[in-house]
Every structure is written in C-alpha cells, then in structure tokens.
Design an enzyme around this catalytic site. Sequence first.
Site, PDB file in Angstrom:
ATOM      1  N   VAL A   1       0.837  -1.088   0.149  1.00 23.99           N
ATOM      2  CA  VAL A   1      -0.013   0.432   0.028  1.00 23.99           C
ATOM      3  C   VAL A   1       0.866   1.692  -0.227  1.00 23.99           C
ATOM      4  O   VAL A   1       0.640   2.411  -0.438  1.00 23.99           O
ATOM      5  CB  VAL A   1      -1.162   0.008   0.897  1.00 23.99           C
ATOM      6  CG1 VAL A   1      -2.077   1.508   1.375  1.00 23.99           C
ATOM      7  CG2 VAL A   1      -1.535  -1.091   0.780  1.00 23.99           C
TER       8      VAL A   1
ATOM      9  N   ARG B   1     -15.172   1.470  -3.987  1.00 21.41           N
ATOM     10  CA  ARG B   1     -15.663   0.391  -4.470  1.00 21.41           C
ATOM     11  C   ARG B   1     -16.759   0.237  -4.642  1.00 21.41           C
ATOM     12  O   ARG B   1     -17.260  -0.626  -5.538  1.00 21.41           O
ATOM     13  CB  ARG B   1     -15.291  -1.090  -3.552  1.00 21.41           C
ATOM     14  CG  ARG B   1     -13.365  -1.458  -3.489  1.00 21.41           C
ATOM     15  CD  ARG B   1     -13.600  -2.075  -2.204  1.00 21.41           C
ATOM     16  NE  ARG B   1     -12.180  -2.239  -2.138  1.00 21.41           N
ATOM     17  CZ  ARG B   1     -11.356  -2.963  -1.470  1.00 21.41           C
ATOM     18  NH1 ARG B   1     -11.601  -3.240   0.224  1.00 21.41           N
ATOM     19  NH2 ARG B   1     -10.133  -3.416  -1.508  1.00 21.41           N
TER      20      ARG B   1
ATOM     21  N   HIS C   1     -14.005   0.293   8.342  1.00 20.54           N
ATOM     22  CA  HIS C   1     -13.706  -0.055   7.374  1.00 20.54           C
ATOM     23  C   HIS C   1     -14.019  -1.024   8.114  1.00 20.54           C
ATOM     24  O   HIS C   1     -12.809  -1.977   8.170  1.00 20.54           O
ATOM     25  CB  HIS C   1     -12.285   0.572   7.571  1.00 20.54           C
ATOM     26  CG  HIS C   1     -11.827  -0.079   6.498  1.00 20.54           C
ATOM     27  ND1 HIS C   1     -12.101   0.004   5.051  1.00 20.54           N
ATOM     28  CD2 HIS C   1     -10.900  -0.289   5.934  1.00 20.54           C
ATOM     29  CE1 HIS C   1     -11.470  -1.074   4.423  1.00 20.54           C
ATOM     30  NE2 HIS C   1     -10.265  -1.024   5.134  1.00 20.54           N
TER      31      HIS C   1
HETATM   32  N1  LIG Z   1      -7.383   1.473   5.130  1.00 16.88           N
HETATM   33  C1  LIG Z   1      -7.501   0.756   3.990  1.00 16.88           C
HETATM   34  O1  LIG Z   1      -8.136   1.364   2.936  1.00 16.88           O
HETATM   35  C2  LIG Z   1      -6.736  -0.415   3.967  1.00 16.88           C
HETATM   36  C3  LIG Z   1      -6.612  -0.906   2.788  1.00 16.88           C
HETATM   37  C4  LIG Z   1      -5.957  -2.124   1.687  1.00 16.88           C
HETATM   38  C5  LIG Z   1      -4.325  -2.021   3.894  1.00 16.88           C
HETATM   39  N2  LIG Z   1      -4.708  -1.231   4.144  1.00 16.88           N
HETATM   40  C6  LIG Z   1      -3.564  -1.980   5.791  1.00 16.88           C
HETATM   41  O2  LIG Z   1      -2.558  -1.157   5.195  1.00 16.88           O
HETATM   42  C7  LIG Z   1      -1.262  -2.234   6.176  1.00 16.88           C
HETATM   43  C8  LIG Z   1       0.112  -2.141   4.593  1.00 16.88           C
HETATM   44  O3  LIG Z   1      -0.533  -3.024   4.165  1.00 16.88           O
HETATM   45  P1  LIG Z   1      -0.133  -3.673   3.028  1.00 16.88           P
HETATM   46  O4  LIG Z   1      -0.684  -4.824   1.675  1.00 16.88           O
HETATM   47  O5  LIG Z   1       0.611  -2.615   2.043  1.00 16.88           O
HETATM   48  O6  LIG Z   1       1.134  -4.540   3.660  1.00 16.88           O
HETATM   49  P2  LIG Z   1       2.905  -5.140   3.622  1.00 16.88           P
HETATM   50  O7  LIG Z   1       2.763  -6.478   4.282  1.00 16.88           O
HETATM   51  O8  LIG Z   1       2.883  -5.291   1.827  1.00 16.88           O
HETATM   52  O9  LIG Z   1       3.528  -3.697   3.655  1.00 16.88           O
HETATM   53  C9  LIG Z   1       3.604  -3.518   5.506  1.00 16.88           C
HETATM   54  C10 LIG Z   1       4.619  -2.731   5.211  1.00 16.88           C
HETATM   55  O10 LIG Z   1       5.083  -2.015   6.523  1.00 16.88           O
HETATM   56  C11 LIG Z   1       6.471  -2.128   7.544  1.00 16.88           C
HETATM   57  N3  LIG Z   1       6.398  -1.905   8.607  1.00 16.88           N
HETATM   58  C12 LIG Z   1       5.699  -3.358  10.169  1.00 16.88           C
HETATM   59  N4  LIG Z   1       6.552  -2.903  10.875  1.00 16.88           N
HETATM   60  C13 LIG Z   1       7.002  -1.843  10.672  1.00 16.88           C
HETATM   61  C14 LIG Z   1       6.956  -0.436  11.496  1.00 16.88           C
HETATM   62  N5  LIG Z   1       8.042  -0.442  13.249  1.00 16.88           N
HETATM   63  N6  LIG Z   1       8.683   0.692  11.162  1.00 16.88           N
HETATM   64  C15 LIG Z   1       8.006   0.922   9.817  1.00 16.88           C
HETATM   65  N7  LIG Z   1       7.574  -0.469   8.562  1.00 16.88           N
HETATM   66  C16 LIG Z   1       7.301  -0.724   9.878  1.00 16.88           C
HETATM   67  C17 LIG Z   1       6.953  -4.029   6.959  1.00 16.88           C
HETATM   68  O11 LIG Z   1       8.959  -4.301   6.115  1.00 16.88           O
HETATM   69  C18 LIG Z   1       6.100  -3.521   5.542  1.00 16.88           C
HETATM   70  O12 LIG Z   1       7.079  -3.431   4.370  1.00 16.88           O
HETATM   71  C19 LIG Z   1      -2.071  -3.637   7.020  1.00 16.88           C
HETATM   72  O13 LIG Z   1      -2.316  -3.170   7.847  1.00 16.88           O
HETATM   73  C20 LIG Z   1      -3.369  -3.638   5.829  1.00 16.88           C
HETATM   74  O14 LIG Z   1      -4.618  -3.942   6.352  1.00 16.88           O
HETATM   75  C21 LIG Z   1      -5.643  -0.411   4.601  1.00 16.88           C
END
Ligand SMILES: NC(=O)c1ccc[n+]([C@@H]2O[C@H](COP(=O)([O-])OP(=O)(O)OC[C@H]3O[C@@H](n4cnc5c(N)ncnc54)[C@H](O)[C@@H]3O)[C@@H](O)[C@H]2O)c1
Length: 347
Positions: A47, A186, A210
């Site tokens: 994301v 969506r 959400h």
């Molecule tokens: N609100 C929304 O509409 C929405 C939509 C999609 C995903 N999300 C959420 O967004 C988050 C990220 O999703 P993603 O698919 O990118 O996951 P991902 O695993 O691809 O990326 C998450 C990143 O966070 C990093 N990370 C973890 N702990 C950390 C820290 N302490 N400091 C810095 N970086 C850190 C990881 O190394 C990783 O690169 C998830 O919680 C997901 O559920 C929210």
Amino acid sequence: MAVVVSRRTSRINPFPCGVAVVGPRRYDAATMIKRPKIAIIGAGGNVGAAVAQWAVQKELGDLVLIDIKVDPAKGRALDLTQCGPWEGFNNTSFVASDKPEAMAGADVIVMTAGVPRKPGQTREELIGINAGIVKGICQDIKKHAPDAVLIVVSNPLDAMVFVAKQVTGFPRERVIGSAGVLDSARFRTYLAMAAGVSVEDVHAIVLGAHTDKDMVPITSNATIGNVPVGKFLSPEKLSEVVENTKNGGATLTKLIGTSAWLAPGAGTCLMVEAVVRNQGRVLPCSIELNGEFGVKGAFLGVPVKLSAKGAEAVYEFELSAQEKEAFGKALAANTELMNIARGILNG
Ligand SMILES: NC(=O)c1ccc[n+]([C@@H]2O[C@H](COP(=O)([O-])OP(=O)(O)OC[C@H]3O[C@@H](n4cnc5c(N)ncnc54)[C@H](O)[C@@H]3O)[C@@H](O)[C@H]2O)c1
C-alpha cells in the site's frame, strides 16, 4: 518564472542508514516556496508503495519512504525513480530509510506500517499486532513531525486512528483515517457495474466502520447522473451491491492472496493531494466524532472537508432508519475495538 534547481548534493544520504535516490527539485524562483514533504511509513510494502506511485505521478512533493526493512524501501524508491525516463518524474526526490528521523518536518505522514490480512482473516484480527506497531511509530511522529497531518491506513483502521490520536495527542483534524475513499470507490464501481453506466456519473458514499460487517454504504442519497439510484436498480439488486461492497476487501484478498493495494493507494493519495494542494475536497474519512451523527469520542467514517489544515470540517446529513441502525452497529463495533486498543496502549 519557475526554475529547476538541483539539490542533488544536499539530498544524498542525509540519514545514516538511508539511501537517497535523488532528482532535481523545482522551486519557485521568486518565492522559494518549499515543496511539500510527504513521509510514507511502511513504504517497503504494497500500500505504501502504491501511495508513493500515485504521489509521484501527481508530482505532489518530495517523498520519504520509511520502513523497518530498509531494503524494500530502497527498492521501491529506486524502482519508482526508474519510471522517470518514461513518466517524466524529473522533479521528485526520494529518500529511503529505516530511521524515524527521516520524517523530520514532514507536512504529511501516511501510516501504512503493519501486517495486512490473509484470506479468511478479518481486519479486526490484526489489532494485536498492528496496535503495537502504530503506537511505536506514532511516538516517533510526535517527536519528529509534530506539525504533520497524519493519514492512517493500517488496519483495523478506525481503531488505529484512535491509537494514533491517543499517542500523538494531535488535534482531531490532523489524525485522519483512509478507508471511506476506498470503500466508496468500491461501492461506486459495483453500482456502475450493476447499472451498466459509467462509474464517473455514480455518486455514492460509504460511512461507518472499515470492517466487512459494519461499513455503511449509503443508498438513500446515491445518484447516477443526479438521478436517484433506485431508478436504475431494484431493491434486491441494490442489496446485492451493498453486500459486494462490504465484502469488497475480502473478495480481493481471496483472489490475490493478500489485501489489495492499488485502489487503497489511489484513495489515500487523493487525501494526501487534498492536503498538500489545500483543495477542500469533501471525502469520507475516519475521524474522532465530536457529536456529529449523535456520536462523541468514537472514530468512524464520515464526510470530511480536507484542506492544508487536515480535516477542516465534518458534515452531517440525514440517514434512513436502516442506515441509522447500521451506523449504530458500527459505533458499537468501534467502541469494542477501541477498548481492546486501549488495553494494548496501557499494557
Ligand atoms: N485502510 C485501508 O483502506 C487499507 C487498505 C489496504 C490495506 N490496509 C492496511 O494497510 C497495512 C499495510 O498493508 P500492505 O498490504 O501494504 O502490507 P505489507 O506487508 O505489504 O507492508 C507493510 C509494511 O510495513 C512495514 N512495517 C512493519 N512494521 C513497521 C515499523 N515498525 N516501522 C516501519 N515499517 C514497518 C513492513 O516491513 C512492510 O514493508 C495493513 O495493515 C493493511 O491491512 C488498509
């Protein structure tokens, strides 16, 4: 007249473990107005990288990609930089780092750090891991970027906005959650598909929580080309669209094997753009409610005016009886998650 000024030397490796991937930056010659600094935390992930990509394409400012795993952050920065020759990214500079200091003085911070859900998992199940991650990062944000507008994306979203607000102590207008933009996109897409019309003419919003269970797609004022949506779709078809919208994230997670990132990135970037360009966009965002929709102290998605100050205003409108009931259920769900998050914060 605007001129292009290379800041190459000052942008190389400004942080011990960071690698800066640089390009010349453009300043207004007369005013020397600073370009916005946008820090994306968790940017090594899907994301965060998508937010960065949309931000670069829109030339929103200089990007700082922070991740606890520095190599993926560096990789995302380098990969994006290599789009430059074809896409004309000749005035964006990137910094990739695992150091929180890299966010210093950021105008906008996007929080995408944390784990995404796997197929079959709910967003709520992520709270145990993500609340701790968001808490730690928010302590850094408070220290290094105390004036930033913070846009939270990590799930479970509304509870993570609560955590971010508690830890940073920022005013509510500077702690906003991104989810309504995605859920509404969506909803509009499924409405357009069901009605066989262009999505551009579909206007509809999703409020509430959400979560698959408690988001509230609003049908009572949804329109297509200013015509009420009920003129296009039967009540049964509308119910189907609402269910598809609520299950939108789960559907994609099942198909892809992890949660989606392109539309989440696009929606979040729209919020970033509204802030850095002071647009006054009215978008559904999660925010602490202060009496709006009859709710005080909980965090839910509602229409918000986004400008340079963050959430400049929150708007209310009349919901149908069914929508009011669904909003009440979203409130109960959020209260429950906030209580769990409170336990983690105090633990
Ligand atoms: N609100 C929304 O509409 C929405 C939509 C999609 C995903 N999300 C959420 O967004 C988050 C990220 O999703 P993603 O698919 O990118 O996951 P991902 O695993 O691809 O990326 C998450 C990143 O966070 C990093 N990370 C973890 N702990 C950390 C820290 N302490 N400091 C810095 N970086 C850190 C990881 O190394 C990783 O690169 C998830 O919680 C997901 O559920 C929210």
